[in-house]
Design an enzyme around this catalytic site. Sequence first.
Site, PDB file in Angstrom:
ATOM      1  N   CYS A 294       0.841  -1.204   0.000  1.00 21.80           N
ATOM      2  CA  CYS A 294       0.000   0.000   0.000  1.00 21.80           C
ATOM      3  C   CYS A 294       0.882   1.263   0.000  1.00 21.80           C
ATOM      4  CB  CYS A 294      -0.987  -0.030   1.163  1.00 21.80           C
ATOM      5  SG  CYS A 294      -2.374   1.087   0.916  1.00 21.80           S
TER       6      CYS A 294
ATOM      7  N   HIS B 268      -3.738  -5.477   0.474  1.00 28.00           N
ATOM      8  CA  HIS B 268      -3.239  -5.819   1.813  1.00 28.00           C
ATOM      9  C   HIS B 268      -3.181  -7.334   2.015  1.00 28.00           C
ATOM     10  CE1 HIS B 268      -2.805  -1.877   3.777  1.00 28.00           C
ATOM     11  NE2 HIS B 268      -3.706  -1.494   2.887  1.00 28.00           N
TER      12      HIS B 268
ATOM     13  N   GLU C  17      -1.361  -8.970   3.973  1.00 28.64           N
ATOM     14  CA  GLU C  17      -1.166  -9.357   5.389  1.00 28.64           C
ATOM     15  C   GLU C  17      -2.507  -9.618   6.064  1.00 28.64           C
ATOM     16  OE1 GLU C  17      -1.149  -6.342   4.309  1.00 28.64           O
ATOM     17  OE2 GLU C  17      -2.077  -5.029   5.799  1.00 28.64           O
TER      18      GLU C  17
END
Length: 247
Positions: A114, A211, A213
């Site tokens: 990001c 994202h 994660e």
Amino acid sequence: MRPIIGIAANLLVDKCERVKNPVKHAVEQDYIRAVEQAGGIPVVIPVQADRQAVLDIARHLDGILLIGGSDINPVLYRHRGPHAAGQVYPLVDQFYLDLIQAADALKLPVFGICKGLQALNVAFGGTLHQDLPAHVQDRPMMQPSHRVTLKEGSLVGNAVDASVLEVNSFHHQAVKDLAPGFEAVAFGEDGVIEALERQDQDPVMVGVQWHPEILAKQRDEASRRLFEAFVRRCGNRRQDASDLSEM
Ligand SMILES: [Mn+2]
């Protein structure tokens, strides 16, 4: 030894803090867990202004993870005219750029997520779109909201072993002019650049706009493979370095 992955902290103003200093140096747990799951040892690096100190810290690392955060100060990419950047933290931005410069000098792999992707683009001379509200999803972050098409043969494409991914999206800015020496390797259906890679792969520098994660928590295989590929690359570098020191 498992590779040591430095994770750049963000500044967080803790609005609940009444007694102590409310400014904290923070990394969301998801990034830490994702690095651990991929076989790396996560180390949080506090935000700091001393470029030499950042370089000295980087000497102890095998790779650097740049995480999501606030908008990058438009001054850093020479943006003229009105801008839609929200709250900016110039100290954090400079810290990201110093880490990227240190990684470049020391040949450390970098994975940007990001804002981390945007910082890579800005560090090497690219610019950003000011405001793309269509890429800020309403649904929970763990749910994908749009599709990306990956370039065949790219590091990202190879890592996830797919040509299309469903990803989450929580960025209101995105790459406008790609930095020289970088290649866009994933696109949204509207053409927005969703991943980039540095063409010179020594060191490898890869950024994704979504994202992984967060998706990795849902046992999303593609997201996990992205982290595994990065940590593996950091481990290979450590192996190369120890081979050299034995010579
Ligand atoms: Mn998006």
